[in-house]
Design a protein around this motif. Structure first.
Motif, PDB file in Angstrom:
ATOM      1  N   GLY A  14       0.821  -1.210   0.000  1.00  0.00           N
ATOM      2  CA  GLY A  14       0.000   0.000   0.000  1.00  0.00           C
ATOM      3  C   GLY A  14       0.849   1.253   0.000  1.00  0.00           C
ATOM      4  N   TYR A  15       1.857   1.284   0.877  1.00  0.00           N
ATOM      5  CA  TYR A  15       2.689   2.483   0.968  1.00  0.00           C
ATOM      6  C   TYR A  15       3.617   2.596  -0.234  1.00  0.00           C
ATOM      7  N   LEU A  16       4.102   1.471  -0.741  1.00  0.00           N
ATOM      8  CA  LEU A  16       4.941   1.512  -1.936  1.00  0.00           C
ATOM      9  C   LEU A  16       4.140   2.058  -3.123  1.00  0.00           C
ATOM     10  N   GLY A  17       2.875   1.668  -3.221  1.00  0.00           N
ATOM     11  CA  GLY A  17       2.017   2.188  -4.285  1.00  0.00           C
ATOM     12  C   GLY A  17       1.802   3.677  -4.161  1.00  0.00           C
ATOM     13  N   ALA A  18       1.675   4.161  -2.924  1.00  0.00           N
ATOM     14  CA  ALA A  18       1.487   5.595  -2.695  1.00  0.00           C
ATOM     15  C   ALA A  18       2.717   6.384  -3.142  1.00  0.00           C
ATOM     16  N   VAL A  19       3.900   5.912  -2.773  1.00  0.00           N
ATOM     17  CA  VAL A  19       5.139   6.595  -3.185  1.00  0.00           C
ATOM     18  C   VAL A  19       5.302   6.519  -4.702  1.00  0.00           C
ATOM     19  N   ALA A  20       4.949   5.364  -5.284  1.00  0.00           N
ATOM     20  CA  ALA A  20       5.045   5.204  -6.739  1.00  0.00           C
ATOM     21  C   ALA A  20       4.169   6.215  -7.466  1.00  0.00           C
ATOM     22  N   THR A  49      -7.148  -2.431   4.390  1.00  0.00           N
ATOM     23  CA  THR A  49      -6.097  -1.950   5.290  1.00  0.00           C
ATOM     24  C   THR A  49      -4.842  -1.589   4.495  1.00  0.00           C
ATOM     25  N   THR A  50      -4.492  -2.431   3.542  1.00  0.00           N
ATOM     26  CA  THR A  50      -3.335  -2.164   2.683  1.00  0.00           C
ATOM     27  C   THR A  50      -3.498  -0.840   1.961  1.00  0.00           C
ATOM     28  N   ALA A  51      -4.666  -0.648   1.349  1.00  0.00           N
ATOM     29  CA  ALA A  51      -4.919   0.569   0.588  1.00  0.00           C
ATOM     30  C   ALA A  51      -4.953   1.804   1.489  1.00  0.00           C
ATOM     31  N   LYS A  52      -5.562   1.682   2.671  1.00  0.00           N
ATOM     32  CA  LYS A  52      -5.625   2.826   3.597  1.00  0.00           C
ATOM     33  C   LYS A  52      -4.241   3.201   4.109  1.00  0.00           C
ATOM     34  N   PHE A  53      -3.369   2.198   4.247  1.00  0.00           N
ATOM     35  CA  PHE A  53      -1.974   2.457   4.622  1.00  0.00           C
ATOM     36  C   PHE A  53      -1.343   3.392   3.598  1.00  0.00           C
ATOM     37  N   GLY A  54      -1.598   3.124   2.312  1.00  0.00           N
ATOM     38  CA  GLY A  54      -1.075   3.988   1.266  1.00  0.00           C
ATOM     39  C   GLY A  54      -1.711   5.371   1.263  1.00  0.00           C
ATOM     40  N   LEU A  55      -3.021   5.415   1.450  1.00  0.00           N
ATOM     41  CA  LEU A  55      -3.724   6.711   1.473  1.00  0.00           C
ATOM     42  C   LEU A  55      -3.217   7.620   2.591  1.00  0.00           C
ATOM     43  N   SER A  56      -2.732   7.013   3.669  1.00  0.00           N
ATOM     44  CA  SER A  56      -2.289   7.804   4.823  1.00  0.00           C
ATOM     45  C   SER A  56      -1.107   8.707   4.481  1.00  0.00           C
ATOM     46  N   LEU A  57      -0.409   8.437   3.373  1.00  0.00           N
ATOM     47  CA  LEU A  57       0.673   9.325   2.961  1.00  0.00           C
ATOM     48  C   LEU A  57       0.129  10.700   2.605  1.00  0.00           C
ATOM     49  N   PHE A  58      -1.120  10.748   2.126  1.00  0.00           N
ATOM     50  CA  PHE A  58      -1.686  11.998   1.615  1.00  0.00           C
ATOM     51  C   PHE A  58      -2.671  12.670   2.570  1.00  0.00           C
ATOM     52  N   ASP A  84      -1.637  12.915  -9.462  1.00  0.00           N
ATOM     53  CA  ASP A  84      -0.303  12.713  -8.887  1.00  0.00           C
ATOM     54  C   ASP A  84      -0.361  12.223  -7.443  1.00  0.00           C
ATOM     55  N   SER A  85      -1.330  11.372  -7.179  1.00  0.00           N
ATOM     56  CA  SER A  85      -1.419  10.765  -5.849  1.00  0.00           C
ATOM     57  C   SER A  85      -2.076   9.395  -5.980  1.00  0.00           C
ATOM     58  N   LEU A  86      -2.432   8.815  -4.860  1.00  0.00           N
ATOM     59  CA  LEU A  86      -3.070   7.497  -4.834  1.00  0.00           C
ATOM     60  C   LEU A  86      -4.582   7.651  -4.707  1.00  0.00           C
ATOM     61  N   VAL A  87      -5.308   6.894  -5.517  1.00  0.00           N
ATOM     62  CA  VAL A  87      -6.774   6.859  -5.455  1.00  0.00           C
ATOM     63  C   VAL A  87      -7.202   5.449  -5.068  1.00  0.00           C
ATOM     64  N   ARG A 133      -3.242  11.385 -13.269  1.00  0.00           N
ATOM     65  CA  ARG A 133      -1.978  10.650 -13.291  1.00  0.00           C
ATOM     66  C   ARG A 133      -1.727  10.131 -11.881  1.00  0.00           C
ATOM     67  N   GLY A 134      -1.088   8.972 -11.775  1.00  0.00           N
ATOM     68  CA  GLY A 134      -0.782   8.414 -10.452  1.00  0.00           C
ATOM     69  C   GLY A 134      -1.018   6.921 -10.407  1.00  0.00           C
ATOM     70  N   VAL A 135      -1.562   6.443  -9.287  1.00  0.00           N
ATOM     71  CA  VAL A 135      -1.844   5.018  -9.087  1.00  0.00           C
ATOM     72  C   VAL A 135      -3.251   4.896  -8.505  1.00  0.00           C
ATOM     73  N   VAL A 136      -4.028   3.945  -9.027  1.00  0.00           N
ATOM     74  CA  VAL A 136      -5.371   3.699  -8.498  1.00  0.00           C
ATOM     75  C   VAL A 136      -5.424   2.283  -7.949  1.00  0.00           C
ATOM     76  N   PHE A 137      -5.956   2.143  -6.725  1.00  0.00           N
ATOM     77  CA  PHE A 137      -6.134   0.846  -6.077  1.00  0.00           C
ATOM     78  C   PHE A 137      -7.599   0.425  -6.195  1.00  0.00           C
ATOM     79  N   PHE A 138      -7.810  -0.858  -6.504  1.00  0.00           N
ATOM     80  CA  PHE A 138      -9.137  -1.465  -6.454  1.00  0.00           C
ATOM     81  C   PHE A 138      -9.075  -2.631  -5.461  1.00  0.00           C
ATOM     82  N   THR A 139     -10.155  -2.880  -4.741  1.00  0.00           N
ATOM     83  CA  THR A 139     -10.221  -4.063  -3.879  1.00  0.00           C
ATOM     84  C   THR A 139     -11.439  -4.892  -4.283  1.00  0.00           C
ATOM     85  N   SER A 140     -11.298  -6.211  -4.192  1.00  0.00           N
ATOM     86  CA  SER A 140     -12.394  -7.073  -4.625  1.00  0.00           C
ATOM     87  C   SER A 140     -12.272  -8.461  -4.001  1.00  0.00           C
ATOM     88  N   GLU A 141     -13.423  -9.056  -3.701  1.00  0.00           N
ATOM     89  CA  GLU A 141     -13.437 -10.448  -3.258  1.00  0.00           C
ATOM     90  C   GLU A 141     -13.442 -11.402  -4.453  1.00  0.00           C
TER      91      GLU A 141
END
Length: 393
Positions: A14-20, A49-58, A84-87, A133-141
């Protein structure tokens, strides 16, 4: 953060994706592009939780979290506002769109293109379109490949624009999850300026590293995903420098190995070399039945499960639609391929208007349509004798 990353927890992606997401613009001239990260797995596996970890950078992740219940125009505005951030678009199944798979693919292609639809004004001039521009996270079962296989047309381009992270065999320490929530609730947004400043002053070194990582990823025979993984490896370099800590060689290697496993699982070569045969598939199905035993009622239980996957009658398995979907998720084989294997291995009969023939059966006092699967060593008499016993997926 160092603890989460250095112990190899998948939550660190999650955090690596945010920095990326901050590296896409400065590294565009050497090939960096926006991309999607698709987190798939059962409920409670740690995806959000993984995605929210990344969002916490912003900022406060609870305020930045959004779900898939949005229109195409709403997604455009969201992507543009988070440029230029994580969505994060959480929980695919909350999509208000009838064809969820098609909406997902459209969003991935749109995000990759970096701009929204062209629209005209009342004077028939073109309005200024949204850019992102940036990185977008999706979560799914539901797995990414199962979602793609619900679409009739070929959409492998969406796969190559994405990084897939499967949580089914990833063990996550509950203490790590607690650590993340305690941390992001108190310290969200603290590192953003330090990271952007570091990137701005070390752009040439990062460009060199990015090109080096792309070269190192060539053996995996990617068709575009090497750009995404090179950014994630650069994110490790950025965090190590910004946090001003000396990671031991072992700790850094653990982080690299965790990302390396995801790289391996995404490679087309890895997918092609995953081999399965009749005997192995039968055993995997039997293991699944044992694991999900409560969903295969015998009729003797005091309580009937809310979701019935089917029933086993000796060496014959009757499995419902939902049971087959869950089996597909468990085996990490998309449903179309799974049905083909069952037919080719002589474990199920081909239907006239369906890939698998359905039959009506009684399960726990109720009547269901189910697929009949043979779990014995004898092949079904309807099996085409020319089929081989081993197939590659």
């Amino acid at each position: 953060m160092i603890k989460i990353l250095s112990n190899g927890s998948i939550l660190g992606i999650g955090y690596l994706g945010a920095v990326a997401s901050l590296l896409v613009k400065p590294l565009e001239k050497v090939g960096a592009k926006s991309f999607a990260v698709f987190l798939e797995g059962t409920a409670g596996a740690g995806k959000t939780t993984t995605a929210k970890f990344g969002l916490s950078l912003f900022g406060n992740p609870s305020e930045l979290l959004t779900n898939m219940n949005t229109t195409s125009t709403g997604a455009e505005i969201l992507f543009a506002s988070r440029k230029d951030s994580l969505v994060l678009l959480d929980e695919i199944n909350t999509a208000g769109y009838h064809h969820i798979s098609e909406q997902l693919v459209k969003l991935i292609y749109d995000f990759d293109s970096g701009k929204g639809r062209s629209r005209s004004t009342i004077k028939l001039d073109l309005r200024k379109h949204h850019t992102y521009r940036g990185v977008v996270f999706f979560t799914s079962e539901t797995s990414f490949m199962n979602l793609l296989n619900k679409i009739d047309k070929t959409v492998m381009g969406a796969y190559r624009r994405s990084v897939i992270v499967n949580y089914s065999d990833k063990k996550i320490d509950e203490n790590d999850i607690e650590t993340i929530y305690n941390s992001i609730n108190q310290h969200h947004g603290n590192l953003l300026k330090d990271i952007t400043d570091y990137i701005a002053t070390n752009i040439n070194a990062l460009k060199d590293n990015y090109s080096k990582y792309k070269e190192q990823l060539k053996p995996y025979k990617f068709k575009g995903q090497e750009n995404h993984f090179a950014l994630l490896y650069c994110a490790i370099d950025v965090l190590e420098a910004v946090l001003n800590v000396e990671l031991s060689d072992t700790q850094k290697q653990t982080i690299i190995d965790t990302l390396g496993q995801i790289v391996k699982e995404n490679s087309e070569e890895y997918q092609e070399k995953t081999e399965i045969n009749r005997e192995k598939l039968q055993q995997l199905i039997k293991d699944f039945i044992l694991l999900k035993n409560s969903h295969f009622p015998t009729g003797m239980e005091n309580h009937i499960p809310q979701s019935i996957y089917g029933k086993r009658d000796g060496d014959t398995l009757y499995i419902t639609n939902i049971g087959l979907e869950q089996l597909s998720e468990h085996l990490k084989i998309d449903i179309k391929s799974l049905k083909k294997f069952l037919i080719d291995f002589g474990m199920a009969e081909r239907g006239e208007d369906r890939l698998l023939k359905k039959t009506r059966c009684s399960i726990a006092g109720g009547n269901f349509y189910a697929y009949k699967i043979q779990l014995s060593d004898e092949k079904d008499e309807n099996q085409n004798q020319n089929n081989e016993d081993t197939l590659d997926i």
